[in-house]
Design an enzyme around this catalytic site. Sequence first.
Site, PDB file in Angstrom:
ATOM      1  N   ILE A  18       0.835  -1.204   0.000  1.00  0.00           N
ATOM      2  CA  ILE A  18       0.000   0.000   0.000  1.00  0.00           C
ATOM      3  C   ILE A  18       0.869   1.253   0.000  1.00  0.00           C
ATOM      4  CG2 ILE A  18      -1.612   1.344   1.419  1.00  0.00           C
ATOM      5  CD1 ILE A  18      -2.816  -1.416   2.315  1.00  0.00           C
ATOM      6  N   ASP A  60      12.584   3.851  11.225  1.00  0.00           N
ATOM      7  CA  ASP A  60      11.803   2.920  12.032  1.00  0.00           C
ATOM      8  C   ASP A  60      10.788   3.762  12.805  1.00  0.00           C
ATOM      9  OD1 ASP A  60      10.779   1.185  13.896  1.00  0.00           O
ATOM     10  OD2 ASP A  60      12.724   0.401  14.547  1.00  0.00           O
ATOM     11  N   TYR A 151      -3.887  -6.213  17.213  1.00  0.00           N
ATOM     12  CA  TYR A 151      -3.824  -5.405  15.983  1.00  0.00           C
ATOM     13  C   TYR A 151      -5.109  -4.589  15.829  1.00  0.00           C
ATOM     14  CZ  TYR A 151      -3.955  -4.774  10.825  1.00  0.00           C
ATOM     15  OH  TYR A 151      -4.048  -4.274   9.544  1.00  0.00           O
ATOM     16  N   LYS A 155      -5.599  -0.579  15.696  1.00  0.00           N
ATOM     17  CA  LYS A 155      -6.205   0.072  14.524  1.00  0.00           C
ATOM     18  C   LYS A 155      -7.397   0.933  14.947  1.00  0.00           C
ATOM     19  CE  LYS A 155      -3.632  -1.234  11.072  1.00  0.00           C
ATOM     20  NZ  LYS A 155      -2.790  -0.199  10.429  1.00  0.00           N
ATOM     21  N   ILE A 184      -6.092  -6.490   1.249  1.00  0.00           N
ATOM     22  CA  ILE A 184      -5.409  -5.927   0.080  1.00  0.00           C
ATOM     23  C   ILE A 184      -4.261  -6.846  -0.334  1.00  0.00           C
ATOM     24  CG2 ILE A 184      -4.198  -3.899  -0.847  1.00  0.00           C
ATOM     25  CD1 ILE A 184      -7.077  -3.285   0.082  1.00  0.00           C
TER      26      ILE A 184
END
Length: 259
Positions: A18, A60, A151, A155, A184
């Site tokens: 992406i 990073d 995760y 998000k 994706i």
Amino acid sequence: MQRFEGRVALVTAGAQGIGAAVVRRIAAEGGSVVITDLQEDKIAELAAELGDQAIGVRTDVMSRDDVNAAVAKAVERFGRLDVVVNNAGGCIVTSVPEDTTDEDWHRQLDLTLVGASRCIQAALPHLVESRGNVVTISSVNGLAAFGNIEYSAAKAGQIAMTLNYAARYGDLGVRFNVVAPGTIRTPNWDSHPEALETLSQLYPLGRVGEPEDIAAAVAFLASEDASWITGQTLPVEGGVLTGPAPLVLSTSGPFAKKY
Ligand SMILES: NC(=O)c1ccc[n+]([C@@H]2O[C@H](COP(=O)([O-])OP(=O)(O)OC[C@H]3O[C@@H](n4cnc5c(N)ncnc54)[C@H](O)[C@@H]3O)[C@@H](O)[C@H]2O)c1
């Protein structure tokens, strides 16, 4: 369209997937791009492809020093900063939620949520100056239950952070929005391509997304076309958030599709 002529964007995790599609899209629309990622070779290659319009800076997002240095480099090279695309932040916890450790939680939040926050903090003075904006790449996992608890929580946190920044800095003309992708096709899935085949069946539009589907939405939100849009989350997800019921009911039984 040249919506980014004279504008400068910094994209995190821009080496592939992406992020790389966003880099190419903004450059194709006339913008200059600072490509940041851990993968030095890949960002150098992409920057070379884009010539004077891009530089690569190994960054990073889990390091505040790295992030501050990347923002400084952007301003040093291009003289301004208009757009930050917070794209770094993939799923890094592999254990099931019943077994995750505090360390797993901290790493995931540090990458996905604190990483995005570091980039916003570093860029903010420049975005105030340029009346710029931030687009953060969250996920449908931040909006509904698709698994990966740590995760997903990180998000969802990006969405809450965006709402608060949008409310806080709207008066200075700085906008904050989120794109929430469904599945994706990126190198993230390279080790289990069969999963993409299975997952595509959950999508009313009949396929998983491509990086360019997300790049188009990012370019819209980051451009002046979205100048009165802030604090929003735009799901770009092939209809997966409509839920499983419409898909099942439409294929058989009394509510089967007529066409
Ligand atoms: N691919 C999907 O199905 C999907 C779906 C929803 C959301 N997303 C989100 O989109 C974003 C990009 O996903 P993708 O699939 O294109 O990525 P990817 O897995 O193809 O690539 C991830 C990139 O992040 C870089 N990276 C990893 N740790 C980093 C760090 N600490 N600092 C800087 N860079 C780092 C890697 O070097 C790599 O280039 C992520 O935030 C992800 O959560 C992806």
